[in-house]
Design a protein around this motif. Sequence first.
Motif, short mmCIF file in Angstrom:
data_model
loop_
_atom_site.label_atom_id
_atom_site.label_comp_id
_atom_site.label_asym_id
_atom_site.label_seq_id
_atom_site.Cartn_x
_atom_site.Cartn_y
_atom_site.Cartn_z
N THR A 131 -11.62 4.22 -5.33
CA THR A 131 -10.84 3.12 -4.78
C THR A 131 -11.67 2.20 -3.90
N ALA A 132 -12.84 2.67 -3.45
CA ALA A 132 -13.72 1.77 -2.70
C ALA A 132 -14.24 0.66 -3.60
N ASP A 133 -14.37 0.94 -4.90
CA ASP A 133 -14.81 -0.07 -5.86
C ASP A 133 -13.68 -1.00 -6.28
N THR A 134 -12.46 -0.51 -6.20
CA THR A 134 -11.33 -1.25 -6.76
C THR A 134 -10.46 -1.89 -5.69
N GLY A 135 -10.98 -2.00 -4.48
CA GLY A 135 -10.21 -2.63 -3.42
C GLY A 135 -9.00 -1.82 -2.99
N GLY A 136 -9.08 -0.50 -3.16
CA GLY A 136 -7.96 0.36 -2.79
C GLY A 136 -6.96 0.58 -3.91
N GLN A 137 -7.10 -0.12 -5.01
CA GLN A 137 -6.20 0.03 -6.15
C GLN A 137 -6.59 1.24 -6.99
N ARG A 138 -5.64 2.13 -7.26
CA ARG A 138 -5.92 3.26 -8.15
C ARG A 138 -6.02 2.76 -9.58
N PRO A 150 0.81 -1.23 0.00
CA PRO A 150 0.00 0.00 0.00
C PRO A 150 0.83 1.27 0.00
N ASP A 151 2.11 1.18 0.35
CA ASP A 151 2.94 2.39 0.44
C ASP A 151 3.53 2.78 -0.91
N THR A 152 3.39 1.92 -1.91
CA THR A 152 3.93 2.22 -3.23
C THR A 152 2.89 2.94 -4.06
N ASP A 153 3.31 4.01 -4.71
CA ASP A 153 2.39 4.81 -5.53
C ASP A 153 2.20 4.12 -6.86
N ALA A 154 1.04 3.48 -7.07
CA ALA A 154 0.82 2.66 -8.27
C ALA A 154 -0.54 2.97 -8.87
N VAL A 155 -0.65 2.74 -10.18
CA VAL A 155 -1.92 2.93 -10.86
C VAL A 155 -2.04 1.88 -11.97
N TRP A 156 -3.26 1.44 -12.22
CA TRP A 156 -3.55 0.45 -13.25
C TRP A 156 -4.36 1.13 -14.34
N VAL A 157 -3.89 1.06 -15.58
CA VAL A 157 -4.59 1.64 -16.72
C VAL A 157 -5.23 0.51 -17.52
N CYS A 158 -6.53 0.65 -17.80
CA CYS A 158 -7.27 -0.41 -18.50
C CYS A 158 -8.35 0.21 -19.37
#
Length: 474
Positions: A74-81, A46-54
């Motif tokens: 992020t509530a929809d994506t399980g905290g994943q940006r 969680p401390d790494t600044d990450a994003v998923w593009v789709c």
Amino acid sequence: MVSEHAAQVLVASNRGPVSYTLGEDGTLTSGRGGGGLVSGLSAIGPDTDAVWVCAALGDGDREAVRRTDGRLDTADTGGQRVRMLDIPPKVYADAYNGVANSTLWFVHHLLYQTPLEPAFGTEFREQWASYETYNRAFAEALADEAGDGAAVLIQDYHLALVPGMLRALRPDLRIGLFWHTPWAPVDYYRLLPDDIGRQLLRGILGADRAAFHTHRWADAFTACCTELLGGTGKTRIGVHGLGADADFLRERANRPDVDERLAELREQIGTHDGAPRKAIVRVDRTELSKNIVRGMLAYRQLLTDRPEWRERVTHVAFAYPSRQDLAVYRAYTARVQEVADEINSEFGTPGWTPVMLHVKDDFARSLASYRLADVALVNPIRDGMNLVAKEIPVLSENGCALVLSREAGAYEELGEDALVVNPYDVTATAAALHEALTMDTDDRAARTKRLAAAATALPPQRWFLDQLDALRNV
């Protein structure tokens, strides 16, 4: 212009970790995705600044993008940006169905009936223009989302042009591409129009690293680059064979819903002369490359050549429909059903159904079948990896003999302890099924143990982190 949300780790793939369903009343319901990428990305913490593009895949996804700037809750994506792209439907259809799944997939799985196809004319050139547009949308989004010197991991044949496009936009980035399918040998790859074959390779070589599941696929890619471009330039070539997630599989396979389906399957398979029938298990989507029809023909050959197996063995075949928007896939799915019906008509008895074919996707039932499998049949024409071959030995309760195509990527790691077959040779596959069914108990147990160890050597989180570490150290 770099986004204020700039990330240091980025993943790009056609399908993302979340999907949305649009209700009649306009409400949006989110669902979480699964698979190795979702599991792998969780490894960075969680401390790494990450994003998923789709890409947005349906009406629900497109509506979710319209209601936001494409950066999902992020509530929809399980905290994943997540950054989701609303690519015009016609562009998406041309790129995804016309090029990715009806051209690149066919080339790299060697699936064309060459007397009739391919025929690359005006329609294909229009589809290719859409593929370029689709890839450009990803490249621009990644350039926008990435922080200075960020690491970008691009996934699969849908996005082959992105590395080169992104390199032009952001030369500061570390760019990796992972290719999940096989790679065609040079002569077959050259079915593609010459200019497009070279463009595809140059797109991939925009990456600092291009990686594959096996050395065989990596070597084939290198050979194509050497033949068409004179080499791979500065791009490093890597191999990372995705393994099964043993912890997840074992936990999930022992939940009550799987126990219920296991009991149902055992009751349906039944007994003969007081002993449980043997189970030959396969779990696939009805993709043309999976070779389901020849697998069933081999089972029919087994029952013909070895009548002693009649009523003593059942073929439990899960063939879940795939890509039914393509006519050739609909026809193949129908043929799978026809062959199963023919075998049941020819050999079935009032107390025995030789082929138990299930076409409705049910993950819990698939896991239940893994637990009871005596034999796993994995005979693809060609496969980048094939995780089913790795998952069944992990969950098999009584040891499982693996009949494995030499054309599956998993063969590189599992071939020594599997019964290896030529996927086109129905007679030899039938003989391998007989050998698997008669394998000595101790031999089967020992093989299963070694198969499970090899299958879990590089679980999704380690697979992801190994690529990320390698990319950062280029």
